[in-house]
Design an enzyme around this catalytic site. Structure first.
Site, PDB file in Angstrom:
ATOM      1  CG  HIS A 127     -23.515 -15.855 -16.793  1.00 49.34           C
ATOM      2  ND1 HIS A 127     -23.399 -14.589 -16.272  1.00 49.34           N
ATOM      3  CD2 HIS A 127     -22.617 -15.931 -17.812  1.00 49.34           C
ATOM      4  CE1 HIS A 127     -22.455 -13.933 -16.932  1.00 49.34           C
ATOM      5  NE2 HIS A 127     -21.977 -14.717 -17.882  1.00 49.34           N
ATOM      6  CE  LYS A 181     -20.243 -16.517 -14.302  1.00 52.17           C
ATOM      7  NZ  LYS A 181     -18.902 -17.021 -14.629  1.00 52.17           N
TER       8      LYS A 181
HETATM    9  P1  NAD Z   1     -17.128 -26.265 -17.662  1.00 50.46           P
HETATM   10  O1  NAD Z   1     -17.389 -26.798 -16.290  1.00 50.46           O
HETATM   11  O2  NAD Z   1     -18.047 -26.649 -18.770  1.00 50.46           O
HETATM   12  O3  NAD Z   1     -15.636 -26.667 -18.134  1.00 50.46           O
HETATM   13  C1  NAD Z   1     -14.520 -26.715 -17.290  1.00 50.46           C
HETATM   14  C2  NAD Z   1     -13.675 -27.880 -17.781  1.00 50.46           C
HETATM   15  O4  NAD Z   1     -12.392 -27.858 -17.136  1.00 50.46           O
HETATM   16  C3  NAD Z   1     -14.311 -29.252 -17.465  1.00 50.46           C
HETATM   17  O5  NAD Z   1     -14.499 -29.972 -18.665  1.00 50.46           O
HETATM   18  C4  NAD Z   1     -13.249 -29.927 -16.584  1.00 50.46           C
HETATM   19  O6  NAD Z   1     -13.148 -31.312 -16.866  1.00 50.46           O
HETATM   20  C5  NAD Z   1     -11.985 -29.198 -17.043  1.00 50.46           C
HETATM   21  N1  NAD Z   1     -10.892 -29.334 -16.074  1.00 50.46           N
HETATM   22  C6  NAD Z   1     -10.914 -29.113 -14.726  1.00 50.46           C
HETATM   23  N2  NAD Z   1      -9.693 -29.399 -14.204  1.00 50.46           N
HETATM   24  C7  NAD Z   1      -8.891 -29.785 -15.233  1.00 50.46           C
HETATM   25  C8  NAD Z   1      -7.539 -30.214 -15.327  1.00 50.46           C
HETATM   26  N3  NAD Z   1      -6.754 -30.284 -14.238  1.00 50.46           N
HETATM   27  N4  NAD Z   1      -7.042 -30.552 -16.544  1.00 50.46           N
HETATM   28  C9  NAD Z   1      -7.815 -30.476 -17.666  1.00 50.46           C
HETATM   29  N5  NAD Z   1      -9.133 -30.093 -17.619  1.00 50.46           N
HETATM   30  C10 NAD Z   1      -9.641 -29.738 -16.432  1.00 50.46           C
HETATM   31  O7  NAD Z   1     -17.055 -24.671 -17.496  1.00 50.46           O
HETATM   32  P2  NAD Z   1     -17.174 -23.543 -18.639  1.00 50.46           P
HETATM   33  O8  NAD Z   1     -18.583 -23.064 -18.737  1.00 50.46           O
HETATM   34  O9  NAD Z   1     -16.469 -24.023 -19.868  1.00 50.46           O
HETATM   35  O10 NAD Z   1     -16.345 -22.356 -17.956  1.00 50.46           O
HETATM   36  C11 NAD Z   1     -14.980 -22.522 -17.581  1.00 50.46           C
HETATM   37  C12 NAD Z   1     -14.454 -21.207 -16.992  1.00 50.46           C
HETATM   38  O11 NAD Z   1     -14.414 -20.210 -18.019  1.00 50.46           O
HETATM   39  C13 NAD Z   1     -15.330 -20.615 -15.877  1.00 50.46           C
HETATM   40  O12 NAD Z   1     -14.494 -20.040 -14.894  1.00 50.46           O
HETATM   41  C14 NAD Z   1     -16.134 -19.519 -16.584  1.00 50.46           C
HETATM   42  O13 NAD Z   1     -16.569 -18.493 -15.718  1.00 50.46           O
HETATM   43  C15 NAD Z   1     -15.085 -19.032 -17.563  1.00 50.46           C
HETATM   44  N6  NAD Z   1     -15.583 -18.288 -18.723  1.00 50.46           N
HETATM   45  C16 NAD Z   1     -14.869 -17.191 -19.086  1.00 50.46           C
HETATM   46  C17 NAD Z   1     -15.230 -16.457 -20.221  1.00 50.46           C
HETATM   47  C18 NAD Z   1     -14.357 -15.310 -20.633  1.00 50.46           C
HETATM   48  O14 NAD Z   1     -14.601 -14.705 -21.706  1.00 50.46           O
HETATM   49  N7  NAD Z   1     -13.307 -14.986 -19.878  1.00 50.46           N
HETATM   50  C19 NAD Z   1     -16.343 -16.860 -20.985  1.00 50.46           C
HETATM   51  C20 NAD Z   1     -17.052 -18.010 -20.596  1.00 50.46           C
HETATM   52  C21 NAD Z   1     -16.655 -18.723 -19.462  1.00 50.46           C
END
Ligand code: NAD
Length: 266
Positions: A155, A159
């Protein structure tokens, strides 16, 4: 038409989710949230992703959408997701959770919430990965104890959890098929004088580098041959499209804890 709110709209997945909702028939973008201190509050979610004005407000609390009864999609952080999930329970609306890295205790909180509302919780929302889960189950049952099994994943450098939720889910599928306890047989990286590899071990190898969206390979290696089952995601839209599909599906369900396999009918 299913009304959807994206929490964490400024994140990598948040932006992909806003785009996916805008482009999915049968879904309407009600609005989006950002962290309380974010300066993006007050903007329009469509403009945030370069799609023009959509009359979908970006705010810093889900409370702004309580009267719209939306489905909430959350790919943020563990702490934020658990707060948003509690809001969904209080407001009796479905929640789609893509955040990864929860402990067993935190997963018990998700399970408890699902007694009150529909919750779709999946480590990977891509259709392809969920097909791969089926292939892994089949391969593990055919090979049995005749092969060594290793899970490799890569990744992007941002991450925060390892191994990925998807890699762990793949390990769990294989362990369940072979009647092994993943907690006992999993090995997370190796170093030094490890000794020979016991057959029942399931090894995990993690790579974090550059902008890799997500790659997973499970090796089934015998003496003389090796099978590799690989999934490569080249765009976050694959996860986002799956999550929007899950949100539309969840809006029709009773309370319960569902996976992407349930959404796809696998
Ligand atoms: P990222 O850091 O780019 O985004 C996370 C966002 O959450 C940030 O913009 C942050 O400001 C926001 N955030 C945090 N607390 C908040 C709150 N209280 N209110 C509103 N917004 C809030 O991370 P990402 O790469 O987008 O990944 C996010 C999560 O999704 C991770 O846990 C990742 O592992 C997961 N993910 C899952 C899949 C899936 O298919 N299940 C796929 C990709 C990523």
């Amino acid at each position: 038409m299913t009304g959807i709110v994206i929490v964490g709209a400024s994140g990598r997945m948040g932006r992909a989710l806003v785009e996916a909702v805008i482009e999915t028939e049968g879904a309407t973008l009600v609005g989006a949230t950002v962290r309380p201190e974010s300066t993006l509050s007050g903007t329009d979610a469509g403009e945030l992703v370069g799609k023009g004005r959509m009359n979908a407000r970006v705010v810093n609390s889900l409370d702004a959408f309580a009267d719209r009864q939306p489905v909430v999609i959350d790919f943020t952080t563990i702490e934020a997701t658990l707060q948003h999930l509690a809001w969904c329970v209080s407001n009796a609306v479905p929640c789609v959770i893509g955040t990864t890295g929860f402990s067993a205790q935190q997963e018990a909180v998700i399970q408890a919430a699902s007694e009150a509302i529909p919750v779709v919780y999946a480590p990977n929302f891509s259709v392809g990965v969920n097909v791969v889960f089926d292939l892994l189950d089949r391969a593990a049952r055919v090979f049995g104890d005749s092969v060594d099994i290793e899970v490799l994943e890569a990744h992007h450098r941002h991450k925060v959890d390892a191994p990925s939720g998807t890699a762990l889910a793949m390990g769990r599928v294989v362990a369940d098929a072979l009647d092994r306890d993943l907690e006992k047989v999993a090995v997370y990286g190796r170093e030094g004088q490890t000794g020979a590899r016991p057959r029942e071990q399931i090894g995990f190898v993690t790579v974090r580098a550059g902008d890799v969206v997500g790659e997973h390979t499970v090796l089934f290696a015998a003496d003389g041959e090796r099978v590799e089952i690989t999934h490569k995601a080249s765009s976050r839209r694959t996860f986002a499209n799956g999550a929007v599909r899950a949100a539309i599906w969840a809006s029709q369900q009773n309370a319960g804890l569902y996976s992407m396999r349930d959404v796809l009918g696998l």
